[in-house]
Design a protein around this motif. Structure first.
Motif, short mmCIF file in Angstrom:
data_model
loop_
_atom_site.label_atom_id
_atom_site.label_comp_id
_atom_site.label_asym_id
_atom_site.label_seq_id
_atom_site.Cartn_x
_atom_site.Cartn_y
_atom_site.Cartn_z
N GLY A 104 -11.53 -26.83 30.62
CA GLY A 104 -11.51 -26.12 29.34
C GLY A 104 -10.48 -26.63 28.36
O GLY A 104 -10.30 -26.06 27.28
N ALA A 105 -9.79 -27.75 28.68
CA ALA A 105 -8.72 -28.26 27.82
C ALA A 105 -9.26 -28.81 26.50
O ALA A 105 -8.55 -28.83 25.49
N GLY A 106 -10.51 -29.30 26.52
CA GLY A 106 -11.08 -29.89 25.30
C GLY A 106 -11.47 -31.36 25.46
O GLY A 106 -11.85 -32.00 24.49
N LYS A 107 -11.40 -31.87 26.68
CA LYS A 107 -11.64 -33.30 26.93
C LYS A 107 -13.06 -33.71 26.54
O LYS A 107 -13.26 -34.68 25.79
N THR A 108 -14.04 -32.95 27.05
CA THR A 108 -15.44 -33.29 26.76
C THR A 108 -15.71 -33.18 25.26
O THR A 108 -16.43 -33.99 24.68
N THR A 109 -15.12 -32.19 24.64
CA THR A 109 -15.33 -31.99 23.20
C THR A 109 -14.82 -33.22 22.42
O THR A 109 -15.45 -33.64 21.44
N1 LIG Z 1 -20.93 -25.52 22.61
C1 LIG Z 1 -19.91 -24.71 22.84
N2 LIG Z 1 -19.89 -23.44 22.42
C2 LIG Z 1 -18.84 -22.64 22.62
N3 LIG Z 1 -17.71 -22.99 23.27
C3 LIG Z 1 -17.65 -24.25 23.74
C4 LIG Z 1 -18.74 -25.17 23.56
N4 LIG Z 1 -18.38 -26.36 24.12
C5 LIG Z 1 -17.14 -26.17 24.64
N5 LIG Z 1 -16.70 -24.92 24.40
C6 LIG Z 1 -15.38 -24.37 24.77
O1 LIG Z 1 -14.39 -25.26 24.27
C7 LIG Z 1 -13.32 -25.42 25.18
C8 LIG Z 1 -13.16 -26.89 25.53
O2 LIG Z 1 -14.30 -27.29 26.28
P1 LIG Z 1 -14.45 -28.74 26.89
O3 LIG Z 1 -15.79 -28.80 27.56
O4 LIG Z 1 -14.17 -29.75 25.86
O5 LIG Z 1 -13.30 -28.75 27.99
P2 LIG Z 1 -13.01 -29.81 29.12
O6 LIG Z 1 -11.57 -30.15 29.01
O7 LIG Z 1 -13.97 -30.94 29.03
O8 LIG Z 1 -13.26 -28.97 30.43
P3 LIG Z 1 -13.95 -29.38 31.85
O9 LIG Z 1 -12.95 -30.21 32.57
O10 LIG Z 1 -14.16 -28.02 32.50
O11 LIG Z 1 -15.22 -30.09 31.54
C9 LIG Z 1 -13.65 -24.54 26.37
O12 LIG Z 1 -13.00 -23.31 26.22
C10 LIG Z 1 -15.16 -24.36 26.27
O13 LIG Z 1 -15.57 -23.14 26.86
#
Ligand SMILES: Nc1ncnc2c1ncn2[C@@H]1O[C@H](COP(=O)(O)OP(=O)(O)OP(=O)(O)O)[C@@H](O)[C@H]1O
Length: 378
Positions: free
Chosen positions: A39-44
């Protein structure tokens, strides 16, 4: 080949700020790792670069050109998703071939065949090319997704935990393969992981991210040896770093650390005490990794502190030994053949010259002994 820049990127999902003023510059041909908890934001971040998500604020640049309004297909990025995103009705062969059949990056069938064979043999899935994704294992699907990402020569590879679902042995092998590819590919790669070993072994540089913010960007040595704050220090390394309060005592012009219920202070290295004093730090914490402490079952000399064995956890080629010293649990790395009984008397020695110092008020890193030499800077 490309330089990728994120400038002041903020991305919100409703009331949630997924990315909060992110600034990253990934150099051409760099292997750049995004590391952080779920949930840190990496994928985003990857999706913003790919153009699948659009930031409310900020600019995405590829080779100095703003691509905010360039559609995903035209950004020439190759992304592998954690959930594979394979075409279920296409064979493994056709899945890997698919990027080379898209109108924008089309190749002839002869070239496609060679490329699919090359990548499939590298991924050890060359015997599965006729099967559908539903007819192979999770790990094999993951390798198919990775293979599909690698058949092109994009500006940048965006890889979201591409080997997370492989078993430990295969993961180790793939890590070495990726490292090898990194040197031969000459392509910029941005790689997401929450495995610190993967981050340290693959990344030229690593960005540590938490709650949509970048906490530190640096080489493996920089983030491991001089973590920006206690969160980074705790998040990198196994066993988790030992962190505890110390009391600063000045005597005869020297600064000492009183800790672990001891009556005698431990001398703080001169370069460190200079930084602590000139910064006016009053409340200080110390960070010691599992290798920064040693132990003995007898009191070798006065510098050994008495404690008792709290737990012994063998983890393959080493043992995590936890020692209770006056109520403070200390985690140490011990040899895998360690024989110790719970509650047994044991003595710990702290390697003060390897301690990291943190400000107890804001938990930020202050300094450590010989910092410049450790990081190889003048
Ligand atoms: N399409 C979306 N709609 C609403 N919230 C989202 C969406 N995509 C991501 N989030 C939220 O944004 C935050 C960052 O998500 P992200 O997927 O970038 O995290 P991450 O670091 O890749 O996590 P992980 O290691 O679990 O994949 C999280 O709180 C997630 O729930």
């Amino acid at each position: 080949m490309a330089k990728i820049e994120l400038c002041n990127i903020t991305k919100r999902f409703g009331s949630l700020t997924a990315l909060d003023d992110i600034n990253i510059e990934v150099k051409d041909k760099e292997f750049f790792v995004l590391f952080g908890p779920a949930g840190a934001g990496k994928t985003t971040i990857l999706k913003v670069i790919a153009g699948i998500e659009f930031p409310e604020v900020g600019e995405v640049k590829i080779n100095d050109k703003n691509v905010n309004y360039v559609e995903p297909a035209k950004r020439n990025v190759s992304m592998v998703f954690e959930n594979y995103a394979l075409y279920p009705h296409l064979s493994i062969y056709d899945n890997i071939a698919s990027p080379m059949r898209s109108p924008l990056y089309k190749k002839d069938e002869e070239t496609i065949k060679k490329e699919v064979q090359r990548v499939a043999s590298m991924m050890k899935i060359d015997h599965l090319l006729d099967r559908l994704p539903s007819q192979v294992s999770n790990g094999q699907r993951q390798r198919t997704a990775l293979g599909r990402c690698l058949v092109r020569e994009p500006n940048v590879f965006l890889m979201d935990e591409p080997i997370a679902h492989l078993d430990a042995k295969l993961r180790h092998f793939m890590r070495a393969e990726l490292k090898e590819m990194q040197s031969s590919f000459d392509t910029t790669t941005i790689y997401v992981t929450h495995d610190y070993m993967e981050a340290l072994s693959l990344g030229d540089r690593i960005a540590i991210i938490n709650e949509g913010k970048i906490l530190q960007i640096g080489t493996g040595d920089e983030v491991y040896l001089t973590p920006a704050n206690e969160f980074v220090a705790k998040f990198i390394g196994e066993p988790e770093i030992n962190l505890f309060d110390i009391e600063l005592v000045k005597q005869d012009g020297m600064l000492y650390a009183l800790m672990l219920g001891q009556e005698t202070g431990y001398a703080i290295e001169k370069d460190v005490s200079d930084v602590i004093e000139s910064g006016g730090y009053q409340n200080v914490r110390i960070g010691l990794r599992g290798n920064d402490l040693t132990f003995s079952f007898k009191q070798e000399d006065a510098s050994y502190i008495e404690g008792k064995v709290y737990s012994v956890e063998p983890i393959g080629n080493k043992t995590i030994l936890v020692i209770d010293v006056n109520g403070q649990l200390l985690r140490l790395v011990a040899p895998n053949d360690l024989k110790a009984n719970l509650d047994e008397q044991i003595f710990v020695k702290i390697k003060m010259e390897r301690a990291m110092f943190f400000n107890a008020d804001d938990h930020k890193y202050i300094y450590r002994h010989n910092q410049a030499e450790l990081l190889g800077v003048e």
